[in-house]
Structures are given as C-alpha cells and as structure tokens.
Scaffold this motif. Structure first.
Motif, PDB file in Angstrom:
ATOM      1  N   LEU A  25      72.285  43.910 102.313  1.00 39.38           N
ATOM      2  CA  LEU A  25      72.051  44.031 103.645  1.00 39.38           C
ATOM      3  C   LEU A  25      70.686  44.965 103.588  1.00 39.38           C
ATOM      4  N   ARG A  26      70.926  46.207 103.346  1.00 43.98           N
ATOM      5  CA  ARG A  26      69.987  47.166 102.942  1.00 43.98           C
ATOM      6  C   ARG A  26      68.430  46.744 102.475  1.00 43.98           C
ATOM      7  N   THR A  27      68.594  45.990 101.330  1.00 47.67           N
ATOM      8  CA  THR A  27      67.558  45.552 100.527  1.00 47.67           C
ATOM      9  C   THR A  27      66.950  44.375 101.333  1.00 47.67           C
ATOM     10  N   SER A  28      67.635  43.475 102.233  1.00 43.72           N
ATOM     11  CA  SER A  28      67.172  42.391 102.982  1.00 43.72           C
ATOM     12  C   SER A  28      66.185  43.105 104.281  1.00 43.72           C
ATOM     13  N   LEU A  29      66.985  44.160 104.687  1.00 43.97           N
ATOM     14  CA  LEU A  29      66.377  44.816 106.001  1.00 43.97           C
ATOM     15  C   LEU A  29      64.985  45.450 105.753  1.00 43.97           C
ATOM     16  N   LEU A  30      65.047  46.093 104.206  1.00 41.05           N
ATOM     17  CA  LEU A  30      63.828  46.662 103.711  1.00 41.05           C
ATOM     18  C   LEU A  30      62.883  45.816 103.555  1.00 41.05           C
ATOM     19  N   VAL A  31      63.030  44.668 102.673  1.00 36.09           N
ATOM     20  CA  VAL A  31      62.281  43.478 102.565  1.00 36.09           C
ATOM     21  C   VAL A  31      61.463  42.962 103.647  1.00 36.09           C
ATOM     22  N   ALA A  32      62.253  42.772 104.696  1.00 38.20           N
ATOM     23  CA  ALA A  32      62.070  42.218 105.984  1.00 38.20           C
ATOM     24  C   ALA A  32      60.800  43.107 106.617  1.00 38.20           C
ATOM     25  N   MET A  33      61.100  44.156 106.569  1.00 36.13           N
ATOM     26  CA  MET A  33      59.977  45.339 107.160  1.00 36.13           C
ATOM     27  C   MET A  33      58.883  45.402 106.335  1.00 36.13           C
ATOM     28  N   MET A  34      59.079  45.385 104.892  1.00 32.92           N
ATOM     29  CA  MET A  34      57.887  45.482 104.375  1.00 32.92           C
ATOM     30  C   MET A  34      56.852  44.197 104.239  1.00 32.92           C
ATOM     31  N   ALA A  35      57.621  43.195 104.479  1.00 36.13           N
ATOM     32  CA  ALA A  35      56.722  41.646 104.393  1.00 36.13           C
ATOM     33  C   ALA A  35      56.409  41.339 105.745  1.00 36.13           C
ATOM     34  N   GLU A  36      56.589  42.257 106.783  1.00 27.49           N
ATOM     35  CA  GLU A  36      56.028  41.893 108.072  1.00 27.49           C
ATOM     36  C   GLU A  36      56.811  40.741 108.802  1.00 27.49           C
ATOM     37  N   GLY A  37      58.125  40.519 108.358  1.00 26.14           N
ATOM     38  CA  GLY A  37      58.909  39.516 108.848  1.00 26.14           C
ATOM     39  C   GLY A  37      60.033  39.699 109.687  1.00 26.14           C
ATOM     40  N   HIS A  38      60.811  38.942 110.260  1.00 29.37           N
ATOM     41  CA  HIS A  38      62.016  39.197 111.037  1.00 29.37           C
ATOM     42  C   HIS A  38      63.189  38.834 110.578  1.00 29.37           C
ATOM     43  N   LEU A  89      62.247  35.505 108.548  1.00 29.01           N
ATOM     44  CA  LEU A  89      61.933  35.335 107.009  1.00 29.01           C
ATOM     45  C   LEU A  89      63.190  35.395 106.604  1.00 29.01           C
ATOM     46  N   LEU A  90      64.166  36.044 106.662  1.00 31.11           N
ATOM     47  CA  LEU A  90      65.507  35.858 106.185  1.00 31.11           C
ATOM     48  C   LEU A  90      66.684  35.887 107.138  1.00 31.11           C
ATOM     49  N   LYS A  91      67.774  35.212 106.652  1.00 29.10           N
ATOM     50  CA  LYS A  91      68.846  35.108 107.205  1.00 29.10           C
ATOM     51  C   LYS A  91      70.040  35.701 106.486  1.00 29.10           C
ATOM     52  N   GLU A  92      70.532  36.730 106.685  1.00 28.68           N
ATOM     53  CA  GLU A  92      71.583  37.593 105.862  1.00 28.68           C
ATOM     54  C   GLU A  92      72.632  37.274 106.551  1.00 28.68           C
ATOM     55  N   VAL A  94      52.160  45.805  99.859  1.00 33.05           N
ATOM     56  CA  VAL A  94      52.736  44.463  99.316  1.00 33.05           C
ATOM     57  C   VAL A  94      51.745  43.601  99.277  1.00 33.05           C
ATOM     58  N   ASP A  95      50.561  43.532 100.039  1.00 35.68           N
ATOM     59  CA  ASP A  95      49.580  42.416  99.924  1.00 35.68           C
ATOM     60  C   ASP A  95      48.807  42.710  98.895  1.00 35.68           C
ATOM     61  N   ARG A  96      48.823  43.732  98.076  1.00 41.70           N
ATOM     62  CA  ARG A  96      48.198  43.863  96.955  1.00 41.70           C
ATOM     63  C   ARG A  96      48.807  43.531  95.463  1.00 41.70           C
ATOM     64  N   VAL A  97      50.264  43.170  95.602  1.00 42.38           N
ATOM     65  CA  VAL A  97      50.992  43.023  94.427  1.00 42.38           C
ATOM     66  C   VAL A  97      50.381  41.702  93.761  1.00 42.38           C
ATOM     67  N   ILE A 142      55.962  30.437 102.023  1.00 39.02           N
ATOM     68  CA  ILE A 142      55.420  31.766 102.133  1.00 39.02           C
ATOM     69  C   ILE A 142      56.256  32.954 102.210  1.00 39.02           C
ATOM     70  N   ALA A 143      57.716  32.668 102.582  1.00 39.46           N
ATOM     71  CA  ALA A 143      58.701  33.659 102.556  1.00 39.46           C
ATOM     72  C   ALA A 143      59.038  34.029 101.110  1.00 39.46           C
ATOM     73  N   PHE A 144      59.037  33.089 100.112  1.00 37.17           N
ATOM     74  CA  PHE A 144      59.311  33.403  98.674  1.00 37.17           C
ATOM     75  C   PHE A 144      58.162  34.523  98.325  1.00 37.17           C
ATOM     76  N   TYR A 145      57.014  34.005  98.526  1.00 45.62           N
ATOM     77  CA  TYR A 145      55.830  34.968  98.193  1.00 45.62           C
ATOM     78  C   TYR A 145      55.915  36.181  98.614  1.00 45.62           C
ATOM     79  N   GLN A 146      56.078  36.356  99.926  1.00 42.17           N
ATOM     80  CA  GLN A 146      56.196  37.855 100.362  1.00 42.17           C
ATOM     81  C   GLN A 146      57.622  38.770 100.082  1.00 42.17           C
TER      82      GLN A 146
END
Length: 333
Positions: A37-50, A179-182, A226-229, A271-275
C-alpha cells in the motif's frame, strides 16, 4: 522537435531517495506494515495519478491516505461521502453577499493538494461525476468560470466492497481515471500485535500527529524526475503487447479463460503502466525501466480496467487471475 530529456545523474537519484525515505518513514510511524500500500501511494503521487483503496472496514485505508497527504506540507482536505452529498459540496458554489449586493465564489474542498474521498461509493452518481473534471482536467467550473486546481493534486478515494445498502457503483469512466486500485489485505499476526503495542504507547491515539517531512516543491521535483526516466523501445512494446492482450484474451489465453473477459483495458492502462514503471524505477534508485517495474503493480493497474463477464462473476473468477494469465502468456523482453 522537443529536446531529449537529459540523463538522470546519480546525485539526483540520491536526492530522490532521501525524499522518498522521509515520506516512507513518516508513513511507517503511523501505519503498521502495508508495504504494498505504501508503494502504491508513493507511485500514484510521483506519477501524478489518483488511487482507489478498497477493503473491508478497519484496515487503515483512511489512515494510510491521510498519513501520506499530511507527510507533505501541503493543503489537505477530507470529504466524507454520503448519499445526500451535492456536487457543490465538493467543487464549491456561488454565495450571495448582501453587503456588496453581488455573488462571490466559495471554492470547495477539492481545491486542495491532497483530497481524501472517504467511502466514495456512498456518493450519488451525480456527485461522483462532479469529480471527473477535477480528476482528469485538474480544474473545476463554477458558474461558467474555470478554477485551476493546485499543484500537486491527488485524489485518494476509499470504498468498502461488502456493503451495498446506500452505495452506488462508480461509473467506469471515473474508475478508469484512477491510476491504481489497491485492495488492502488483512495484517499479518506480528503486524497486528504491533498495532496493539502502538495503541498502548499512544502512537495511534487521537493526540498523535503526522510530521510534515517534505514540501510540495519537492513532490513536484520528484514528478518531473519521473518524466526523465529512460524507457527502452522494447519495454514500450512490451507494455503495448500486454494491454492489447487484455483485449484479445480468447486468442492469447484460449477459450477457457478468454471467455471470461468482456472488455479489456483502454489506452489509459497503457499510459498507467508507463508512468508506474518509471516511478518504480526512481524508487529502486534507477534511471531506467526494467521489465520487473512493469510487472510489479500489474494487479493494481488492471484489476479495475478489465470488465469480466457475468459468467466470470458467477464462477468467482478474479481479475487478478486474468492479469496473471496475460503476463504469463506475453513474453517479457
């Protein structure tokens, strides 16, 4: 032609690790376990998702969402969704000011950096649809006037899947914008014991607070990083092949499993997989994506994007089963 993003330097990866560790540390002080859950929350924040969090009551969905939001020194709003909640209660409205004899706009709680929608499936379809513009366009419209939302902006929604009375199904158009459903699982024995120990020590009491350890500017810097990876063309093709396989399941998986899928993932899934893969690369301290970054959160990316048939529901076939079969069928680079 746009300039090619410059390579991420080791010093930048070190700085990113420091920011991520600060947030993770604040999260772990309040929430026991729940590493996924912590990883998913971090990823959603970094990827500018919900992100949409689903579980039975009492598994710290709301606590986890609010802890992440409060760890960032930014505006945070919590909206308790109920059947009588109106769209104006979320986005705002115009109020008549008798002193000046004119209407003034009062912005709603959605105009915050982090918005927690608690029990989103208790809000009516009309109210849920009011979130679509905010989630996708990052703006709201009040009396014909556009109001941009702040940056960063993230919606963290929770829902309880076992209660049906007084709830509404989320429109698929809105589900696809997460972006994610956890799905939050029960804690393990030693984690639940730690919950009791923290309760005794007062760490989980109402008086305990979450320290704000990073700033919105640091979050924005992470998002730009993240956009530069770098993502190799072979990895991009792998992502496209995976998403296309969800739309052609009978051909890819055969009739036994393929018949359970009615509609596959949309390009938003691609796009979700990519981000998500790029965000996971930064968390792992890399400036490039590897196939494992694509696979790591596959269930969270696809479980709400694959429509199962009635037959699948009757036979209790889970979306995760289909997702795993797709990943097993599509060869990784």
């Amino acid at each position: 032609m746009s300039a090619t993003p410059r390579t991420i330097e080791p010093v930048e990866l070190t700085k990113a690790k420091g920011i991520i560790d600060e947030i993770s540390g604040a999260f772990s002080k309040k929430v026991v376990g729940q590493e996924q859950l912590r990883t998913s929350l971090l990823v959603a924040m970094m990827a500018e998702g919900h992100i949409l969090l689903e579980s039975v009551p009492g598994l710290a969905k709301t606590l986890a969402a609010s802890t992440l939001a409060k760890a960032v020194r930014a505006d945070f709003a919590r909206i308790q969704c109920t059947p009588d909640l109106l769209p104006s209660d979320i986005i705002g409205t115009q109020v008549y000011d008798p002193r000046n004899h004119e209407f003034e706009t009062q912005l709603g709680p959605v105009h915050a950096n982090f918005v927690l929608l608690d029990e989103i499936n208790r809000a009516s379809a009309k109210t849920q649809s009011a979130m679509l513009e905010a989630m996708q366009e990052r703006q709201t419209s009040i009396a014909g006037v556009i109001h941009p939302l702040p940056t960063p902006f993230m919606v963290l929604a929770t829902q309880n899947p076992i209660e049906e009375e007084g709830t509404y199904l989320l429109p698929q158009a809105q589900m696809d914008r997460f972006l994610l459903k956890e799905v939050v699982e029960y804690p393990r024995d030693h984690e639940e014991l730690e919950v009791l120990n923290r309760f005794d020590s007062g760490a989980l009491g109402t008086g305990s607070t979450v320290a704000s350890v990073v700033t919105p500017e640091q979050v924005g810097w992470l998002q730009r990083l993240v956009d530069r990876v770098y993502v190799d063309p072979v990895i991009k093709q792998y992502i496209v092949a995976l998403v296309h396989a969800t739309r052609e399941t009978e051909r890819v998986l055969g009739p036994e499993l393929g018949r359970f899928v009615e509609i596959g993932a949309s390009p938003r899934g691609t796009i979700a997989f990519y981000q998500v893969a790029r965000s996971l690369a930064i968390i792992a301290g890399r400036n490039h994506v590897i196939p494992e970054d694509v696979r790591h959160l596959r269930h969270s990316i696809l479980r709400h994007r694959i429509h199962l048939t009635f037959e699948a529901l009757a036979e209790r076939v889970k979306p995760e089963t289909i997702v795993d079969a797709v990943f097993a069928a599509v060869p990784a680079p």
